[in-house]
Design a protein around this motif. Structure first.
Motif, PDB file in Angstrom:
ATOM      1  N   THR A  74      -2.960  -6.477  -5.352  1.00 13.48           N
ATOM      2  CA  THR A  74      -2.176  -5.177  -5.810  1.00 13.48           C
ATOM      3  C   THR A  74      -0.995  -4.965  -5.079  1.00 13.48           C
ATOM      4  N   GLY A  75      -0.653  -5.850  -4.139  1.00 16.11           N
ATOM      5  CA  GLY A  75       0.773  -5.679  -3.466  1.00 16.11           C
ATOM      6  C   GLY A  75       0.665  -4.368  -2.576  1.00 16.11           C
ATOM      7  N   THR A  76      -0.499  -3.875  -2.353  1.00 13.19           N
ATOM      8  CA  THR A  76      -0.471  -2.576  -1.450  1.00 13.19           C
ATOM      9  C   THR A  76      -1.118  -2.463  -0.246  1.00 13.19           C
ATOM     10  N   PHE A  77      -0.730  -1.743   0.803  1.00 15.02           N
ATOM     11  CA  PHE A  77      -1.619  -1.684   1.853  1.00 15.02           C
ATOM     12  C   PHE A  77      -2.948  -1.016   1.631  1.00 15.02           C
ATOM     13  N   THR A  78      -3.908  -1.428   2.098  1.00 19.70           N
ATOM     14  CA  THR A  78      -5.121  -0.408   1.980  1.00 19.70           C
ATOM     15  C   THR A  78      -5.569   0.339   3.319  1.00 19.70           C
ATOM     16  N   GLU A  79      -4.944  -0.198   4.406  1.00 18.37           N
ATOM     17  CA  GLU A  79      -5.149   0.399   5.705  1.00 18.37           C
ATOM     18  C   GLU A  79      -3.784   0.224   6.550  1.00 18.37           C
ATOM     19  N   GLN A  80      -3.314   1.465   7.156  1.00 21.92           N
ATOM     20  CA  GLN A  80      -2.244   1.552   8.033  1.00 21.92           C
ATOM     21  C   GLN A  80      -2.481   2.333   9.205  1.00 21.92           C
ATOM     22  N   LEU A  81      -2.564   1.855  10.226  1.00 21.44           N
ATOM     23  CA  LEU A  81      -2.777   2.726  11.471  1.00 21.44           C
ATOM     24  C   LEU A  81      -1.614   2.115  12.519  1.00 21.44           C
ATOM     25  N   ALA A 170       6.896  -9.243  21.782  1.00 20.36           N
ATOM     26  CA  ALA A 170       6.598  -8.049  21.099  1.00 20.36           C
ATOM     27  C   ALA A 170       6.228  -8.135  19.607  1.00 20.36           C
ATOM     28  N   MET A 171       5.209  -7.819  19.004  1.00 20.32           N
ATOM     29  CA  MET A 171       4.810  -7.770  17.569  1.00 20.32           C
ATOM     30  C   MET A 171       4.046  -6.551  17.154  1.00 20.32           C
ATOM     31  N   SER A 172       4.187  -6.270  16.080  1.00 14.37           N
ATOM     32  CA  SER A 172       3.460  -5.104  15.317  1.00 14.37           C
ATOM     33  C   SER A 172       2.473  -5.558  14.322  1.00 14.37           C
ATOM     34  N   ALA A 173       1.695  -4.864  13.798  1.00 14.65           N
ATOM     35  CA  ALA A 173       0.652  -5.174  12.757  1.00 14.65           C
ATOM     36  C   ALA A 173       1.626  -5.492  11.514  1.00 14.65           C
TER      37      ALA A 173
END
Length: 410
Positions: A74-81, A170-173
């Motif tokens: 779908t090209g979308t995020f289902t979770e973001q925290l 350093a990295m992020s999700a």
């Protein structure tokens, strides 16, 4: 919690805890290396595999997390925290190291020595391979190049004074998701296939004997592909049939050097134990999952494994299928997993202390006695391919009430 045989006398149920010490020698006869729990006051409630459509990430108390789940269909995020929060990458940076080396090279034409290094670095997270590329190709410059090439927003080289520690990148999700999207959607097909094939073949035991099949690898049925990360002085994170004494201290790759504390002048925490699970889930690598976590100082591997697992199972991951079975906590150190429900020369591995395990079925087998306790029920752990005596599962009954009988001779 210790379990009593149905016919155990009432007096046995009131056995003072100090008498448990007397059973250590008996335990070692059948389960070499095991130890009684520090506390047997309360059982860990079993948690059935959580649905992959949970409303929001369930972060255990004391855990700091950055989460991103991207549905490629779908090209979308289902979770973001906290998707932009930065963590020290630990071995997740090995993705960038591999991509940097392969940027203008085809896996089909590189020397065999490099194919071998990349293979063990991606499949078994070998640190020596990562260190080879780090020292040979510019160290922090590798990260700087990949930041520019992939358009990463939160990724940065290790802080001043720690340039040699690739795991302190350093990295992020969200940057981790972007890295996987590059591999899957932009990298040349030979590079994509080379990297993803090795992540799909992730070994349970890493090169340093650390059990790396946590998070995604435990929460979902295949197909999945993972690149895991761990950093810190975990106790009992080892796997395989080797004795715990021989492997003790493993799992400290990229551990904090003497004198490094707090953030070390960087924007990332360099001290708390880190445990990260990243990769893809589902047919066609439908979902990209990045779960980066920090745990309180002194956290055991079993506790971090369990907390990360519960968090990962709570996520909405399109295309992911939860494995059949029930999750149970365990107690004891170096508990033996065996090929059959009997004690003998049939060791598969030993469980990290206090880890939560998926129980697929149970059956009767050899009676195991640790006076005044006894049990002849054994649980089959499909993710380990072996049996563990129900004595070490955190439930008060000999037989687990919500686990079916094994219908075949596994």
């Amino acid at each position: 919690m210790l379990r009593f045989a149905r016919n155990s006398p009432a007096s046995a149920r009131r056995t003072p805890r100090r008498l448990l010490a007397a059973t250590v020698a008996l335990l070692s006869l059948s389960f070499a290396g095991t130890a009684l729990p520090h506390s047997v006051a309360a059982a860990v409630e079993p948690s059935g595999a959580l649905p992959v459509t949970a409303a929001s990430p369930q972060v255990p108390a004391g855990v700091t997390a950055g989460v991103a789940v991207f549905d490629r269909q779908t090209g979308t995020f289902t979770e973001q925290l906290a998707p932009a929060a930065t963590f020290r990458s630990a071995s997740v940076v090995k993705l960038l190291i591999a991509l940097d080396f392969l940027w203008n090279r085809s896996p089909d034409t590189i020397p065999s020595a490099d194919r071998t290094r990349l293979d063990v670095m991606l499949r078994s997270s070998q640190d020596a391979a990562a260190s080879h590329y780090w020292s040979t190709y510019g160290g922090p410059a590798i990260v700087a190049r990949m930041v520019t090439r992939l358009g990463l927003a939160d990724t940065a080289p290790p802080p001043a004074g720690y340039e040699g520690y690739w795991g302190y990148t350093a990295m992020s999700a969200r940057d981790t998701v972007k890295t996987y999207r590059h591999i899957l959607e932009s990298a040349p097909a030979p590079v994509r296939d080379f990297v993803m094939q090795r992540l799909r073949q992730s070994t349970r035991c890493a090169s340093d004997s650390f059990d790396q099949h946590f998070g995604i690898a435990a929460a979902f049925d295949r197909p999945w592909a993972v690149k895991q990360g761990w950093s810190g002085r975990y106790a009992q994170g080892t796997c395989g049939p080797a004795s715990a004494a021989a492997a003790r201290g493993a799992g400290t790759a990229a551990a904090v050097p003497a004198g490094a504390g707090g953030a070390g002048g960087a924007s990332v925490d360099l001290s708390r134990p880190a445990l990260h699970t990243t990769g893809t889930v589902g047919a066609g690598d439908r979902s990209i999952v990045a779960v980066l976590t920090l745990h309180p100082d002194g956290t055991s591997y079993g506790k971090a494994y369990t907390d990360l697992g519960r968090l990962t199972r709570s996520l909405n991951v399109p295309g992911g299928t939860a494995p059949a079975g029930k999750w149970y906590g365990t107690w004891g150190q170096d508990v033996a997993v065996r090929t059959g429900p009997v004690v003998g020369d049939n060791l598969v591995t030993r469980l990290p202390a206090g880890v939560e395990v998926l129980v697929g079925c149970q059956r009767k087998g050899q009676l195991v006695s640790v006076p005044p306790y006894s049990n002849d029920w054994w649980a089959y752990l499909p993710q380990y391919g072996g049996y563990v005596t129900n004595i070490y599962l955190s439930h008060p009954d000999n037989q687990l009430p919500d686990v079916p009988l094994c219908t075949s001779q596994k």
